[in-house]
Scaffold this active site. Sequence first.
Site, PDB file in Angstrom:
ATOM      1  N   LYS A  79      10.672 -85.202  16.081  1.00 37.89           N
ATOM      2  CA  LYS A  79      11.763 -84.268  15.765  1.00 37.89           C
ATOM      3  C   LYS A  79      12.412 -84.682  14.443  1.00 37.89           C
ATOM      4  O   LYS A  79      12.592 -85.877  14.183  1.00 37.89           O
ATOM      5  CB  LYS A  79      12.781 -84.302  16.914  1.00 37.89           C
ATOM      6  CG  LYS A  79      13.861 -83.231  16.836  1.00 37.89           C
ATOM      7  CD  LYS A  79      14.803 -83.297  18.052  1.00 37.89           C
ATOM      8  CE  LYS A  79      15.836 -82.187  18.014  1.00 37.89           C
ATOM      9  NZ  LYS A  79      16.753 -82.202  19.184  1.00 37.89           N
ATOM     10  N   SER A 159      17.750 -77.564  21.429  1.00 37.08           N
ATOM     11  CA  SER A 159      17.463 -77.649  20.021  1.00 37.08           C
ATOM     12  C   SER A 159      16.074 -78.213  19.702  1.00 37.08           C
ATOM     13  O   SER A 159      15.594 -78.041  18.585  1.00 37.08           O
ATOM     14  CB  SER A 159      18.499 -78.542  19.334  1.00 37.08           C
ATOM     15  OG  SER A 159      18.363 -79.888  19.763  1.00 37.08           O
ATOM     16  N   SER A 183      19.095 -80.168  25.205  1.00 37.14           N
ATOM     17  CA  SER A 183      18.142 -79.903  24.114  1.00 37.14           C
ATOM     18  C   SER A 183      16.737 -80.441  24.311  1.00 37.14           C
ATOM     19  O   SER A 183      15.852 -80.139  23.517  1.00 37.14           O
ATOM     20  CB  SER A 183      18.684 -80.462  22.795  1.00 37.14           C
ATOM     21  OG  SER A 183      19.680 -79.625  22.288  1.00 37.14           O
TER      22      SER A 183
END
Lengths: 491, 95
Positions: A79, A159, A183
Amino acid sequence: MSDLTHLTLAEARDGLKRKDFKARELADAYLAAIEAANSSLNAYITVTADKAQSMAQASDKRLQTGDTRPLEGIPLGIKDLFCTKGVHSQAASHVLDGFKPDYESTVTANLWADGAVMLGKLNMDEFAMGSSNETSYYGPVTNPWRRAGSNQSLVPGGSSGGSASAVAGFLCAGATATDTGGSIRQPAGLTGTVGTKPTYGRCSRWGIVAFASSLDQAGPLARTVRDNAILLRSMASVDELDTTSVDKPVPDYEAVVGEGVKGLKIGIPKEYRMDGMADEIEALWQRGIEWMRDAGAEIVDISLPHTKYALPAYYIVAPAEASSNLARYDGVRYGLRVPGDDIIDMYEKSRSAGFGAEVKRRVLIGTYVLSSGYYDAYYLRAQKVRTLIKRDFETVFAEGVDAILTPTTPNAAFAPGEITDPVAMYLNDIFTVTVNMAGLPGISVPAGLDAAGLPLGLQLIGRPFDEETLFRAGQVIEDAAGRFEPENWWA
Amino acid sequence: MSVTKDTVKHVARLARIAVTEEEAERMTGELSSILDWVDQLNEVDVDGVEPMTSVVETAMKMREDTVTKGGHPGVVVGNAPVEDDNFFVVPKVVE
């Protein structure tokens, strides 16, 4: 050899050890898959092909000599929130334009030390603020899943939408993700993948771009429960660079996968049965309860009375911490700088140009609730409510409950632009956010498909530092539900 | 609780984010609806409840007060948009 991308992380690890294929072949298979898919899915912001190939070659040498580490040759996506030395690390924000850190986050350093191979940086909601991956400066991520008979794009959740899309679309063997209010678990739920949010303090936050420091926690996202267990063991550590890193040894999580839930007490919280909850979600939950019972668990009804206040309290605490954390983006030390008439004008213009609408909204909310005269009414009250939320969980755990079973999300994946009201979007995290507020571990496991053929997940919540029970119970769901793969339309 | 456009502009100033009139207008509505929604926290009886300070009970870690890392000014300013001789450069702040 494109089939290599469809192996689970555990299968790939075992195949490499047996010398069925080389780490370089595995990395190349994923790089080719990314090349073919990324224009459709937009899961990767940057691909580090050269790095992947040289890391894979180093792994091949070790595999040759038998000097293998736990993740030797396993290709992972990272990420964009994680700092990776010399590589794009921008939290998918324009404000960090051009930022390439000179250091490596503890979590990624742990993964490389265990032999993992880096494929690239994954798209996400800007600063991890979002539940649909529509707020990224690098454009929205697309879910590999579509409704049956439809070619309408759907969001992957957020997210960690890039992480979820890449795992579901076979563009990495596993991914790092972070979870501040859901998330990891919400995108896992919306993409038919497994995601684990560990106990606060289990993974070091050092080198991860901060959103809300008292809630942020890194965790794995992968295709199976076992793969999550394998990844978490490598990601977790005790780190003197993070004062909230808890001084507890990291267990061998994989060893407990398959131990089942016989004799465990699984709590079913009545407050998670929301008004107007979709019948499909309710049915899924009931099936999960039956699977637990069939596997020998004792099912008990429990009450977590402050559940409904977790989300509004979160939307005070998280923006307050974010407004403080994001003060560092001032156009001076890194990232975007827009010239101004004086230094304040430069700050204001740089931040205005660098932050997207959702980030601005949260920074303003946070600034407001912390501003003079409002602190007690908002922030202090929210932190008191947080104490009550945590107490609810402590009470049921003290009564002998080993884990709590709930749905992961109130709905399946939706279309981009379908939810425009901020509060309606926030409600996507209604079942996951309590876990962050109480610092507990949680896992989302795919449990079925809805009438439109989209995946839905069930969430398990555990005692602090008892991720092992979550992997045991998660495997029971996976065994009963089976695994779910989208039909490939993207490459 | 509803906020006015002037409040939004004031908060934006505190947060050092330039907002246009249109942005301020839009955010007035959005912030008001978010604040109205969080007002439900007023229903909760929090008398005598300690505010949370740490979600995991743990003792504050201490370490020796010694330099652990340092002496890399070039690395520290390495990502700065403008730097000169290992200093961050900003617009003039003193008349």
